[in-house]
Design an enzyme around this catalytic site. Structure first.
Site, PDB file in Angstrom:
ATOM      1  N   GLU A 199      31.470  48.906  44.399  1.00 26.06           N
ATOM      2  CA  GLU A 199      31.937  48.748  45.776  1.00 26.06           C
ATOM      3  C   GLU A 199      31.406  49.835  46.709  1.00 26.06           C
ATOM      4  O   GLU A 199      32.152  50.549  47.360  1.00 26.06           O
ATOM      5  CB  GLU A 199      33.472  48.709  45.798  1.00 26.06           C
ATOM      6  CG  GLU A 199      34.004  47.441  45.131  1.00 26.06           C
ATOM      7  CD  GLU A 199      35.513  47.382  45.077  1.00 26.06           C
ATOM      8  OE1 GLU A 199      36.051  46.270  45.231  1.00 26.06           O
ATOM      9  OE2 GLU A 199      36.166  48.418  44.871  1.00 26.06           O
ATOM     10  N   GLU A 238      34.695  41.754  37.976  1.00 24.20           N
ATOM     11  CA  GLU A 238      36.144  41.880  38.055  1.00 24.20           C
ATOM     12  C   GLU A 238      36.712  40.499  38.339  1.00 24.20           C
ATOM     13  O   GLU A 238      36.207  39.781  39.197  1.00 24.20           O
ATOM     14  CB  GLU A 238      36.587  42.855  39.151  1.00 24.20           C
ATOM     15  CG  GLU A 238      36.179  44.294  38.908  1.00 24.20           C
ATOM     16  CD  GLU A 238      36.610  45.237  40.025  1.00 24.20           C
ATOM     17  OE1 GLU A 238      37.557  44.892  40.780  1.00 24.20           O
ATOM     18  OE2 GLU A 238      36.009  46.319  40.161  1.00 24.20           O
TER      19      GLU A 238
END
Length: 1012
Positions: free
Chosen positions: A454, A522
């Protein structure tokens, strides 16, 4: 010192084969108690504490390795996206570090170099320090380092003296590099991994890289060895010999002749690189299923062939590649049945003990997890060694996350984006990638490098990718962030998404353009009561080859154990409990296991969805089933096939091992089971596969896969049994206040104002503490809160409790009395609800609920009836799914059977109290006191059961389990259905539509209640 592979010199081949680095004569641990001083800002620190004359005898002591926040200093801070200093210094921009509050820890200890190290170089290794630090020895500055999660090593040789030496370390909570370490975790500080000294001979194997390249048939291998030899002598050393031998698991040599390379070393830290290889015929291959390991021992000898040192490394022969658009391990399509894993303990934070790691990896193996992503930083080296040994595929991730420096849907790179394409950050992030690679390159379990998490996109990620691919063509590179900035697509070799909905996976699979393999780095956000719908994803992984699995977020709840000041126990704390701002509350509670490392019901679902053997029905009437082996390298005959038949929950027949299944990897086999004749009742067939022998992670008899089937003839017989129920005489009496129906040894009273069943007495004992009422609410879960369910559906919260009686009628028949209450529910648009009680002469009460929702209402949390009993009724028994809780969209992992336990045991300790303890597909249940008296419930044919010590409203009212008051009741909910728990994510995703109770239809169900 330059980054290098994890290694430690040994004095003999025998020691190297054992591989116990901590036992090496060349290593001296500096773990233990250090002197410590704390300052809240750099300006308040003790500037000259490192000087030889500075006396620290009156300083406090602190444990190393550990975080200082867990030893009484400073405060831990949990944030997800936001940088921890955002509120105190909102104007701060990268690369500047906070100044208003930026604690500094000053550490001091002394050490004495062992006498047998005399004349040899001495180094110090800090395995992990958060976030930046300076090092002094005997008053001299040795150096500075940042990058919390990879080793920092320094040459201490010029600074040492005989006898006692003073070591001083100054650690900063935040530094410029903290902009690169914005992971979703607890922000803590200090020397939190091992610190040790080590020595080497003056000629030393400084680094090495072992590669195993399988041929096109994945049979024979070329073992390649690259090594760097360093000379610390001030003169040319001359000829040295590097000798390498491969040993099997019994420490027997594999190579007929050792691999030998002779070279010449120059003077004064001169280096020479060697590159050699040897063919190995058909070695045992390494995979997560079959983690076969060898040990490579590398010896360095001088010109007289005297041994200078040996080092060793575990070697796994395996080949990981992308071929024809798919990721393959040893030629077979891989499916990652994975989890993300933060290093975390509720007692020690990221300073994990070995036993914590062993517990983790054994649980992963026991619950069919085959892969782990080291979110979001390199882990302790021993973790990878355990993954090598036990068998887990690893995505090793660089220490890089800058989530707070960018925004979703931004259209261009801006100066605050870190690292982006900014050349000022290039060397830093390349160093992080290189440090991870160099340390971890020899672990066969690592098959993918990850650039971080991220951190948006930019040219720096492409440079990191290229560095890793150039250095290591045997692995591929992963980076999910390019989904936010497609100009950086070259930074990743796989298409990786977070929390994509199932339809997006299907769209990708049906897109016929050339594409990269797809993984979910994820998914199935395991926050609180979650992981609903996991089976939808795993079914897609089976259906579409390009969809190659995913990694659940995440492994363990990140909560910190806090002892209560009164000495009476403690509790697990989450964000906001340490006076910190900003914080993100209990968003740290995302684990498949609880913070104390106990198993949550979510993990049971994972085990079933991740199992590698599927069993389906072919012809149950004749006992024919089909067995599909989804393993890549393991034959089903490795396991024992067990099957049993239970009738109405009672075991009728059990068979262990008389039949064998032999399906090879990827194959399907039909097996005929000699099923017994069933005379009456519901017959349930359970087929299991269990381990035949004990292993490092499981006892013999551990179940790796199962499936259940209801045998077809039994359904008709079960229905026939129900029709045999008998009744006795019954009478009804109406007074001004109530309608009372009674029989031989019972009475049931209905309040004429509310229409509710307010009393049910059997043999003189009152079984109800409060009136029976319709209920349409569950305690909202973390996922519910994230999608605003508790706001959107609030109209249902008190609908049952605030119902308005429109009509109450009753009808007396010879063998039963029918009482019917019709209600208006005060929902946003009025709903209609009718409850019909049919009271039979034997005391059984059939309860039928009909709900007609009003127009335009939101989905309904649950449809059912709620009743309250005294807390003395604390024994629960049920014939349904169990023993763990189950939900409409999370019931694959539990088995239909007969179970019992205490009501208090049904509470599941999610980090924040919420809906829990539900039981699916219940045929019958009882809630009784110790003497057996109580209530029995029977479905028509099934219901959902929830029996806890608290109502949904009490659970919602308390944000910690330890704050729930002592209960004087048992709350029983008998439901037609409760909506699914969901779990695609916890910040907006709802349960999948097929698991919602939409308010666009009428709901009807019934069950029978009877006193015991």
């Amino acid at each position: 010192m330059k980054a290098h592979a994890t290694l430690m010199p040994f004095d003999s081949v025998e020691e190297a084969l054992k591989g116990d680095r901590e036992a090496s004569r060349s290593r001296l641990s500096l773990n233990g108690m250090w002197k410590f001083a704390f300052a809240e800002t750099p300006s308040q620190r003790i500037v000259n504490f490192y000087e030889e004359g500075y006396n620290t005898s009156d300083w406090a002591e602190i444990k190393v390795p550990a975080h200082w926040q867990l030893q009484g200093y400073d405060y831990p801070q949990y944030t997800n996206i936001r940088y921890p200093w955002e509120e105190s210094e909102p104007e701060l921009m990268p690369p500047f570090a906070p100044t208003k509050y930026n604690p500094v820890g000053s550490y001091v200890r002394s050490f004495t170099v062992p006498e047998d190290w005399a004349g040899q170089p001495v180094f110090i290794s800090f395995q992990g320090v958060e976030s930046a630090f300076y090092v002094w020895v005997n008053g001299d500055l040795v150096g500075y380092s940042e990058d919390t999660f990879t080793p920092a090593e320094f040459d201490l040789t010029p600074y040492l003296r005989a006898g006692e030496n003073k070591l001083a370390v100054e650690v900063y909570r935040w530094c410029d590099a903290s902009w690169l370490e914005d992971q979703d975790f607890w922000r803590m500080s200090g020397i939190f991994r091992d610190v040790y000294l080590y020595t080497t001979p003056k000629a030393h194997i400084y680094d090495f890289f072992v590669l195993t390249e399988l041929d096109d048939a994945y049979r024979d291998a070329e073992l390649k060895l690259k090594a760097t030899i360093t000379n610390y002598w001030e003169t040319q050393l001359g000829t040295v010999t590097v000798e390498a031998q491969l040993y099997d698991s019994e420490h027997k040599p594999v190579l007929a002749q050792p691999l030998v390379v002779t070279t010449t070393l120059g003077a004064n830290e001169a280096e020479v690189d060697i590159d050699a290889s040897v063919l190995v015929a058909n070695p045992l291959k390494w995979s997560a299923e079959e983690p076969n390991l060898y040990t490579l021992v590398i010896s360095l000898k001088d010109h007289e062939q005297q041994l200078l040192e040996t080092i060793s490394s575990r070697v796994g022969f395996r080949k990981f590649e992308i071929k024809d658009g798919l990721m393959l391990i040893n030629g077979q399509r891989i499916v990652f049945k994975g989890t993300n894993r933060h290093e975390f303990s509720c007692h020690t934070g990221r300073a994990l003990e070995l036993q914590d790691m062993i517990t983790d990896i054994k649980l992963m193996k026991l619950y069919n997890i085959n892969a782990v992503r080291t979110s979001h930083y390199p882990n302790q080296p021993v973790w990878y060694e355990l993954c090598n040994e036990y068998g887990l595929y690893v995505i090793d991730e660089a220490n890089l996350e800058t989530h707070g420096s960018w925004q979703y849907d931004q259209l261009e790179l801006v100066p605050k984006n870190v690292p982006g394409s900014n050349p000022a950050w290039t060397a830093n992030v390349l160093d992080r990638a290189n440090s991870m690679f160099q340390r971890d390159k020899n672990h066969p379990s690592i098959i993918i490098w990850s650039l971080g998490n991220e951190s948006f996109g930019g040219d720096n990620f492409v440079k990191m990718h290229d560095l890793l691919r150039d250095a290591d063509p045997s692995r591929i590179v992963h980076y999910e962030g390019v989904t936010m900035w497609r100009d950086s697509a070259a930074a990743t070799d796989v298409e990786s998404f977070m929390y994509a909905k199932p339809h997006k996976l299907v769209e990708y699979a049906h897109d016929f353009r050339p594409k990269k393999p797809y993984i979910l780095c994820e998914y199935s956000h395991a926050m609180g009561n979650s992981c609903g719908g996991l089976h939808i994803y795993t079914e897609l992984f089976d259906k579409y080859p390009v969809l190659q699995g995913g990694f659940i977020w995440d492994w363990v709840d990140q909560a910190i154990w806090v002892n209560h000041e009164d000495g009476n126990g403690g509790h697990l704390a989450y964000g906001g409990e340490f006076g910190e701002q900003p914080h993100d509350g209990n968003f740290c509670g995302n684990g498949l296991i609880f913070a104390d490392r106990s198993v949550s019901p979510k993990l049971v679902e994972v085990k079933k969805c991740y199992q590698n053997i599927d069993v389906t029905a072919v012809d149950l009437a004749n006992g024919v089933i089909s067995i599909r082996n989804k393993s890549l390298f393991t034959n089903v005959d490795r396991y024992t096939l067990q099957w049993s038949v239970a009738v109405d929950g009672v075991l009728l027949n059990e068979n262990t091992g008389s039949l064998s299944a032999t399906a090879a990897p990827g194959e399907t086999q039909e097996v005929t089971l000699p099923l017994p004749t069933i005379n009456e009742g519901e017959a349930v067939l359970t087929v299991s596969f269990v381990t035949q022998e004990a292993s490092a992670w499981a006892e013999a008899g551990h179940e790796v896969a199962f499936e259940q089937f209801i045998l077809p003839a039994a359904e008709q017989k079960a229905a026939a049994v129900k029709r045999k129920e008998s009744s006795g005489a019954v009478q009804a009496v109406e007074t001004a206040a109530a309608i009372t129906v009674s029989g031989a040894d019972f009475s049931a009273s209905f309040d004429k104002v509310t229409g509710s069943l307010v009393s049910y007495q059997v043999r003189g004992a009152e079984l109800l503490k409060e009136a029976v009422t319709p209920n349409f609410w569950r305690a909202y879960t973390d996922n519910d809160r994230g999608n605003k369910h508790h706001e959107r559906c609030a109209t249902w919260r008190s609908a049952g409790e605030e119902k308005v009686l429109r009509e109450l009628s009753w009808d007396s028949l010879p063998d039963r009395v029918i009482v019917q209450a019709s209600y208006l529910l005060p929902t946003t648009s009025a709903s209609q609800c009718t409850v019909t009680y049919t009271v039979s002469g034997n005391g059984a009460i059939e309860v039928a609920l009909q709900l007609a929702p009003g127009e335009g209402l939101p989905e309904i949390p649950e449809v059912g009836m709620l009743l309250v009993m005294d807390s003395s009724y604390d024994q629960l028994e049920w014939y349904g799914k169990g023993p763990e809780e189950s939900y409409w969209d999370r019931q694959s992992g539990v088995k239909l059977g007969l179970y019992k336990g205490k009501v208090q045991e049904q509470f599941v300790p999610y980090l924040r109290p919420q809906e829990c303890g539900n039981k699916m597909a219940v045929r019958r249940a009882s809630v009784t006191a110790a003497n057996g008296a109580g209530l029995q419930f029977t479905g028509a044919p099934t219901f959902e059961l929830n029996a806890l010590s608290y109502s949904p409203f009490e659970l919602e009212a308390h944000d910690h389990a330890h704050l729930l008051p002592a209960s004087d009741k048992t709350v029983v909910r008998i439901n037609y259905r409760q909506m699914g728990v969901g779990g695609d994510d916890s910040w907006g995703a709802m349960p999948h539509p097929q698991y919602l109770l939409q308010a666009n239809r009428t709901y009807s169900f019934s069950f029978t209640i009877q006193g015991k």
